[in-house]
Design a protein around this motif. Structure first.
Motif, short mmCIF file in Angstrom:
data_model
loop_
_atom_site.label_atom_id
_atom_site.label_comp_id
_atom_site.label_asym_id
_atom_site.label_seq_id
_atom_site.Cartn_x
_atom_site.Cartn_y
_atom_site.Cartn_z
N LEU A 3 42.29 41.73 39.56
CA LEU A 3 42.62 40.81 40.65
C LEU A 3 44.11 40.46 40.55
O LEU A 3 44.80 40.33 41.56
N LEU A 8 38.72 43.89 48.63
CA LEU A 8 38.52 42.79 47.66
C LEU A 8 37.17 42.12 47.87
O LEU A 8 36.48 41.77 46.92
N HIS A 37 35.42 45.07 45.54
CA HIS A 37 35.96 44.56 44.27
C HIS A 37 35.29 43.26 43.81
O HIS A 37 35.61 42.76 42.73
N ILE A 87 35.38 39.99 44.73
CA ILE A 87 36.14 38.76 44.44
C ILE A 87 35.26 37.51 44.59
O ILE A 87 35.47 36.51 43.90
N ILE A 109 44.09 34.78 41.81
CA ILE A 109 42.74 34.86 42.39
C ILE A 109 42.57 33.92 43.58
O ILE A 109 42.06 34.34 44.63
#
Ligand code: SF4
Ligand code: SF4
Ligand code: FES
Length: 249
Positions: A172, A192, A196, A198, A222
């Motif tokens: 991140l 993201l 990913h 997040i 982040i």
């Protein structure tokens, strides 16, 4: 001169046990010095990784008295030596031998993040113009030494083993360095969210606390990325705008 005992995890592929080694220590020693002394005198086959002994290569990561730390940057005079100092491998990655884990998952993750894509040059001579404050913003992210201590401490990886859904704090930070780069025009926001993971980060800040480079992982990397994801996917006005905008962004 005094003696200190180190309780080191010994074994292969996750199977093993702690073994105690007592050595004579001297002023200024770090945990890596102690491991090298033990390796030279009592445990010739002790497996560990190290390279720079200066906190820069990121290879000597381990858990010292239960905390993820660099062995070369942990001075013995910061540890309580009246009891054995435990030294274990990182827990978030597959164990290989003794203090060595297989961190290659991290290399695969890095390949999945869209690379730097600069806008066309600003001047005819092929150069760009950037505001200093924009350059400064991403500078701290570039201090990362890829020690993976933040990955090791993150409960999403360490306890919930969600390696296939979450790239972890290190990446991140990497994505933030690219997304906030003043020249970059690539779009990683939907990755993201969708690829990913997040959203799996619940901002416990454990990663920030263990970073040996003092990168403000949660607040500066982040949280701003999460805000971008929220703006893109959950802002009702923007959603409407996207539906009617020709390029859908
Ligand atoms: S703040 Fe997020 S990335 Fe960092 S340790 Fe906590 S859950 Fe993991
Ligand atoms: S962000 Fe900090 S803790 Fe994480 S890999 Fe980079 S230097 Fe290590
Ligand atoms: S040996 Fe390089 S960071 Fe510790």
């Amino acid at each position: 001169m005094a003696n200190a005992t180190f309780r080191i995890w010994r074994g292969d592929q996750g199977a093993g046990q702690f073994r105690d080694y007592t050595i004579e220590i001297s002023e200024g020693m770090v945990v890596l010095d102690a491991m090298l002394q033990i390796q030279a005198s009592q445990a010739f086959d002790l497996a560990m990784r190290w390279n720079c002994k200066a906190g820069k290569c990121g290879s000597c990561s381990a858990e010292i008295n239960g905390s993820p730390k660099l062995m070369c940057m942990t001075r013995l005079n910061t540890l309580p030596l009246e009891r054995p100092v435990t030294v274990e491998p990182m827990k978030a990655f597959p164990h290989l031998r003794d203090l060595v884990t297989d961190v290659s998952w991290n290399y695969q993750v890095k390949k999945r993040i869209k690379k730097f894509k600069p806008r066309p040059p600003d001047a005819p001579d092929g150069t760009w113009r950037m505001a200093q404050k924009d350059v400064d913003r991403v500078q701290e992210f570039r201090k990362c030494i890829e020690c993976y201590l933040c990955q090791d401490v993150c409960h999403v990886l360490r306890d919930h083993h969600m390696h296939d859904q979450f790239i972890g704090p290190r990446f991140l930070v990497y994505a933030a360095a690219l997304e906030m780069h003043p020249l970059d025009v690539e779009d990683r926001i939907s990755d993201l969210k969708e690829q990913h993971g997040i959203g799996l980060c619940n901002i416990t800040k454990c990663c920030t606390k263990v970073c040996p480079e003092n990168i403000t992982i949660t607040d500066n990397a982040i949280i701003p990325l999460k805000e971008r994801v929220v703006d893109r996917f959950f802002d009702p006005l923007l959603k409407l705008f996207r539906i009617f905008s020709p390029n859908g962004r």
